[in-house]
Design an enzyme around this catalytic site. Structure first.
Site, PDB file in Angstrom:
ATOM      1  N   ASP A   1       0.811  -1.225   0.000  1.00 53.69           N
ATOM      2  CA  ASP A   1       0.000   0.000   0.000  1.00 53.69           C
ATOM      3  C   ASP A   1       0.845   1.276   0.000  1.00 53.69           C
ATOM      4  O   ASP A   1       0.445   2.313   0.529  1.00 53.69           O
ATOM      5  CB  ASP A   1      -0.959   0.028   1.213  1.00 53.69           C
TER       6      ASP A   1
ATOM      7  N   LYS B   1       1.872   2.188  -5.048  1.00 49.43           N
ATOM      8  CA  LYS B   1       2.457   1.659  -6.290  1.00 49.43           C
ATOM      9  C   LYS B   1       1.549   1.902  -7.490  1.00 49.43           C
ATOM     10  O   LYS B   1       2.009   2.316  -8.558  1.00 49.43           O
ATOM     11  CB  LYS B   1       2.703   0.135  -6.139  1.00 49.43           C
TER      12      LYS B   1
ATOM     13  N   GLY C   1      -4.450  -4.380  -3.766  1.00 44.02           N
ATOM     14  CA  GLY C   1      -5.449  -3.354  -4.082  1.00 44.02           C
ATOM     15  C   GLY C   1      -4.680  -2.115  -4.476  1.00 44.02           C
ATOM     16  O   GLY C   1      -4.052  -1.486  -3.636  1.00 44.02           O
ATOM     17  N   HIS C   2      -4.652  -1.807  -5.757  1.00 41.11           N
ATOM     18  CA  HIS C   2      -3.865  -0.687  -6.267  1.00 41.11           C
ATOM     19  C   HIS C   2      -4.807   0.427  -6.714  1.00 41.11           C
ATOM     20  O   HIS C   2      -5.599   0.246  -7.631  1.00 41.11           O
ATOM     21  CB  HIS C   2      -2.967  -1.154  -7.429  1.00 41.11           C
TER      22      HIS C   2
ATOM     23  N   GLN D   1       2.029  -6.139  -3.096  1.00 34.62           N
ATOM     24  CA  GLN D   1       2.481  -6.232  -1.695  1.00 34.62           C
ATOM     25  C   GLN D   1       3.754  -5.381  -1.523  1.00 34.62           C
ATOM     26  O   GLN D   1       3.914  -4.397  -2.215  1.00 34.62           O
ATOM     27  CB  GLN D   1       2.714  -7.694  -1.265  1.00 34.62           C
TER      28      GLN D   1
ATOM     29  N   LYS E   1       2.734  10.083  -0.216  1.00 37.71           N
ATOM     30  CA  LYS E   1       1.904  10.482   0.924  1.00 37.71           C
ATOM     31  C   LYS E   1       2.619  11.455   1.860  1.00 37.71           C
ATOM     32  O   LYS E   1       2.350  11.484   3.062  1.00 37.71           O
ATOM     33  CB  LYS E   1       1.390   9.239   1.666  1.00 37.71           C
TER      34      LYS E   1
HETATM   35  P1  GDP Z   1      -0.731   0.291  -3.530  1.00 39.40           P
HETATM   36  O1  GDP Z   1      -1.308  -0.994  -3.068  1.00 39.40           O
HETATM   37  O2  GDP Z   1       0.734   0.393  -3.275  1.00 39.40           O
HETATM   38  O3  GDP Z   1      -1.065   0.605  -4.967  1.00 39.40           O
HETATM   39  O4  GDP Z   1      -1.404   1.424  -2.631  1.00 39.40           O
HETATM   40  P2  GDP Z   1      -2.962   1.534  -2.230  1.00 39.40           P
HETATM   41  O5  GDP Z   1      -3.709   2.014  -3.404  1.00 39.40           O
HETATM   42  O6  GDP Z   1      -3.437   0.294  -1.567  1.00 39.40           O
HETATM   43  O7  GDP Z   1      -2.890   2.603  -1.077  1.00 39.40           O
HETATM   44  C1  GDP Z   1      -2.393   3.882  -1.284  1.00 39.40           C
HETATM   45  C2  GDP Z   1      -3.510   4.888  -0.944  1.00 39.40           C
HETATM   46  O8  GDP Z   1      -2.946   6.172  -0.842  1.00 39.40           O
HETATM   47  C3  GDP Z   1      -4.561   4.994  -2.024  1.00 39.40           C
HETATM   48  O9  GDP Z   1      -5.780   5.341  -1.436  1.00 39.40           O
HETATM   49  C4  GDP Z   1      -4.038   6.120  -2.903  1.00 39.40           C
HETATM   50  O10 GDP Z   1      -5.091   6.784  -3.604  1.00 39.40           O
HETATM   51  C5  GDP Z   1      -3.444   7.023  -1.863  1.00 39.40           C
HETATM   52  N1  GDP Z   1      -2.272   7.814  -2.300  1.00 39.40           N
HETATM   53  C6  GDP Z   1      -1.277   7.480  -3.145  1.00 39.40           C
HETATM   54  N2  GDP Z   1      -0.339   8.453  -3.174  1.00 39.40           N
HETATM   55  C7  GDP Z   1      -0.749   9.403  -2.323  1.00 39.40           C
HETATM   56  C8  GDP Z   1      -0.201  10.656  -1.883  1.00 39.40           C
HETATM   57  O11 GDP Z   1       0.894  11.073  -2.276  1.00 39.40           O
HETATM   58  N3  GDP Z   1      -0.923  11.362  -0.960  1.00 39.40           N
HETATM   59  C9  GDP Z   1      -2.108  10.924  -0.477  1.00 39.40           C
HETATM   60  N4  GDP Z   1      -2.745  11.679   0.422  1.00 39.40           N
HETATM   61  N5  GDP Z   1      -2.660   9.760  -0.862  1.00 39.40           N
HETATM   62  C10 GDP Z   1      -1.977   9.009  -1.763  1.00 39.40           C
HETATM   63  P1  IMO Z   2      -0.855  -4.233  -2.204  1.00 44.65           P
HETATM   64  O1  IMO Z   2      -0.404  -4.798  -3.533  1.00 44.65           O
HETATM   65  C1  IMO Z   2      -0.976  -4.594   2.121  1.00 44.65           C
HETATM   66  C2  IMO Z   2      -0.936  -8.640   3.805  1.00 44.65           C
HETATM   67  C3  IMO Z   2      -2.200  -9.115   4.519  1.00 44.65           C
HETATM   68  C4  IMO Z   2      -1.599 -10.070   5.510  1.00 44.65           C
HETATM   69  C5  IMO Z   2      -0.452 -10.705   4.738  1.00 44.65           C
HETATM   70  C6  IMO Z   2      -0.797 -12.035   4.079  1.00 44.65           C
HETATM   71  O2  IMO Z   2      -2.163  -3.543  -2.256  1.00 44.65           O
HETATM   72  O3  IMO Z   2       0.238  -3.433  -1.584  1.00 44.65           O
HETATM   73  P2  IMO Z   2      -2.326 -12.800   2.066  1.00 44.65           P
HETATM   74  O4  IMO Z   2      -3.709 -12.403   1.656  1.00 44.65           O
HETATM   75  O5  IMO Z   2      -1.289 -12.492   1.044  1.00 44.65           O
HETATM   76  O6  IMO Z   2      -2.279 -14.203   2.550  1.00 44.65           O
HETATM   77  O7  IMO Z   2      -1.995 -11.889   3.343  1.00 44.65           O
HETATM   78  O8  IMO Z   2      -0.098  -9.778   3.724  1.00 44.65           O
HETATM   79  N1  IMO Z   2      -1.155  -8.160   2.423  1.00 44.65           N
HETATM   80  C7  IMO Z   2      -1.126  -6.871   2.067  1.00 44.65           C
HETATM   81  N2  IMO Z   2      -0.987  -5.754   2.800  1.00 44.65           N
HETATM   82  N3  IMO Z   2      -1.064  -4.496   0.786  1.00 44.65           N
HETATM   83  C8  IMO Z   2      -1.177  -5.599   0.031  1.00 44.65           C
HETATM   84  O9  IMO Z   2      -1.122  -5.570  -1.324  1.00 44.65           O
HETATM   85  C9  IMO Z   2      -1.258  -6.870   0.666  1.00 44.65           C
HETATM   86  N4  IMO Z   2      -1.387  -8.138   0.223  1.00 44.65           N
HETATM   87  C10 IMO Z   2      -1.320  -8.925   1.311  1.00 44.65           C
HETATM   88  O10 IMO Z   2      -2.866  -8.054   5.128  1.00 44.65           O
HETATM   89  O11 IMO Z   2      -1.040  -9.359   6.592  1.00 44.65           O
HETATM   90 MG    MG Z   3      -2.840  -1.685  -1.806  1.00 47.73          MG
END
Ligand code: GDP
Ligand code: IMO
Ligand code: MG
Length: 432
Positions: free
Chosen positions: A14, A17, A41-42, A231, A338
């Site tokens: 998270d 990416k 979840g991207h 991840q 962030k």
């Molecule tokens: P990923 O899994 O690495 O793609 O990241 P996620 O999408 O799960 O989580 C990142 C969260 O932060 C999402 O809700 C993005 O919309 C948000 N986000 C990404 N970059 C920034 C930033 O620079 N500032 C803020 N406030 N939010 C951001």
């Molecule tokens: P993105 O790509 C954050 C965490 C789960 C749990 C552990 C194992 O959005 O960054 P799993 O379902 O793989 O058996 O879970 O890894 N986890 C993540 N945490 N972002 C993710 O993906 C994750 N994918 C798995 O919360 O602790």
């Molecule tokens: Mg994510």
């Protein structure tokens, strides 16, 4: 010949990416996912819309770019179809520019039940899995029982499916897990399974490829490729805080096995990290803040899981962990995201070392999962102003520039991109 650039997370996932891949996609011909599955979840935000991708690469909104789901990725047909349908709502027809490796493994409905059964059996020691069936599906891959996308084309697919499903049911019975009454995605097993099986015909509309040949030929044809990690490094099966990890290699090495490219074809490695840390699920987190600062990070950063909606644990930036991730991945440049979430703080802390049984160390020891590491902080004066609308690096407050330089000094890798908001446009390229 061009090389495969890599973008991946340096913390516990998270890191943002998806947003950065979307921003960089115009520079590439092909975007490819190499590991993980719908546990990811991207999130992408542009033109006032927010979109979350789970299995599909984050280049999908750029219609001229090819997106590939590589052999190292796990696909749940039900979740995949839902993603495709959500894209259609946004007028994106993924059949045009999404290709899928025939060697990508399938997550069966019973894999999801096994995930739930194993977590329940672990009780308070549970991993905190996303319950998407990741662990059991990768287990079947390694145990050589798995089913792959290419098997869907086989006339005897249903026979193979039922054979594996029946094996799973025996394991579920052993765990006293009544599979017929368990719900998946708010459906009882039989209904979920029916929907999962119904997608098979739909997936045949996609270009199902031998992605290792496709990608290596693309490199020969001088096409540029970006591999998108899921991840994060600290969730890596080998180097994360085992057993509180995911079941794949999330590091650069995973690109070689997950796409079929040799190590000499890896180009830039772009490491993404947040200006602080978050973690969702169980496991050690030395800089976790269980106080009002942690609450503030969660509220201001909207730190709730993109896949499960769970509140994310929040804490200060951990430099030894970042150095470890940079070492494992061979990171050549960094992206900090962030940064705006720290706007309201007057001072911020950065962990430079750990106290480990009374000794100060700057590495992660084997028994780190036992919560033995206590962070040793350096306090930094923050900028304490809203920086979300700033669009050039030079206009950043001096304290923010000092924070960025402080990190660079300690990790010895340049930060080339700064993300100061969730929207595509809130991205600052730093001329080095
Ligand atoms: P990923 O899994 O690495 O793609 O990241 P996620 O999408 O799960 O989580 C990142 C969260 O932060 C999402 O809700 C993005 O919309 C948000 N986000 C990404 N970059 C920034 C930033 O620079 N500032 C803020 N406030 N939010 C951001
Ligand atoms: P993105 O790509 C954050 C965490 C789960 C749990 C552990 C194992 O959005 O960054 P799993 O379902 O793989 O058996 O879970 O890894 N986890 C993540 N945490 N972002 C993710 O993906 C994750 N994918 C798995 O919360 O602790
Ligand atoms: Mg994510």
């Amino acid at each position: 010949m061009k090389k495969v650039d890599v973008l991946l997370g340096l913390q516990w996932g998270d890191e943002g990416k998806g947003k950065i891949v979307d921003v960089l996609t115009p520079d590439y011909d092909i975007i490819a996912r190499f590991q993980g599955g719908p546990n990811a979840g991207h999130t992408l935000e542009f033109n006032g819309i927010k979109h979350v991708l789970h299995t599909i690469p984050s280049g999908i909104f750029h219609e001229k770019k090819i997106n590939i789901i590589g052999n190292g990725v796990l696909i749940d047909l039900f979740i995949f179809q839902r993603e495709i349908d959500k894209l259609i709502e946004r007028e994106v027809d993924a059949t045009k520019n999404l290709k899928i490796s025939k060697k990508a493994h399938l997550i069966l409905p019973t894999h999801r039940l096994l995930d739930a059964a194993y977590e329940a059996a672990k009780g308070k020691d549970k991993i905190g899995s996303t319950l998407k069936g990741i662990g059991p599906a990768y287990t079947d891959r390694t145990a050589r029982n798995g089913l792959r996308i290419g098997d869907l084309l086989h006339p005897q697919f249903m026979q193979k499916y039922n054979q594996l499903k029946n094996q799973h049911i025996e394991i579920l019975k052993f765990h006293n897990f009544d599979y017929q009454t368990q719900q998946i995605e708010k459906l009882i097993f039989a209904d979920y399974e029916a929907k999962w099986l119904a997608v098979i015909e739909n997936i045949k509309k996609f270009d199902l490829i031998d992605s290792e040949y496709y990608i290596n030929q693309a490199l020969k044809d001088n096409k540029s490729i970006l591999a998108e990690g899921a991840q994060g490094t600290l969730l890596d099966i080998d180097f994360g805080s085992y057993p509180f990890v995911t079941s794949s290699n999330t590091i650069t090495a995973g690109v070689c096995t997950g796409l079929g490219v040799s190590p000499d074809k890896i180009g830039k490695v772009i490491g993404v990290f947040k200006a602080y840390c978050t973690r969702v699920g169980s496991g050690p987190f030395p800089t976790e803040l269980i106080n009002s600062d942690g609450e503030r990070l969660r509220t201001d950063g909207y730190e709730f899981g993109s896949t499960t909606g769970r509140p994310r644990r929040c804490g200060w930036l951990d430099i030894p962990a970042l150095q470890y991730a940079i070492m494992l991945n061979g990171v050549t440049e960094l992206v900090i995201t962030k940064i705006d979430v720290l706007n309201s703080f007057e001072n911020i802390n950065v962990c430079l070392q750990y106290d480990y049984n009374g000794t100060q160390i700057d590495y992660i020891p084997f028994d780190s999962e036992e919560n033995l590491l206590k962070p040793v902080y350096t306090e930094i004066k923050a900028w304490n102003s809203n920086i979300n609308q700033i669009s050039t690096y030079n206009h950043f407050p001096e304290n923010l520039k000092a924070y960025i330089q402080f990190i660079e000094k300690h990790v010895n890798v340049p930060i080339s991109i700064v993300s100061n908001g969730a929207d595509r446009t809130q991205t600052i390229f730093r001329s080095m």
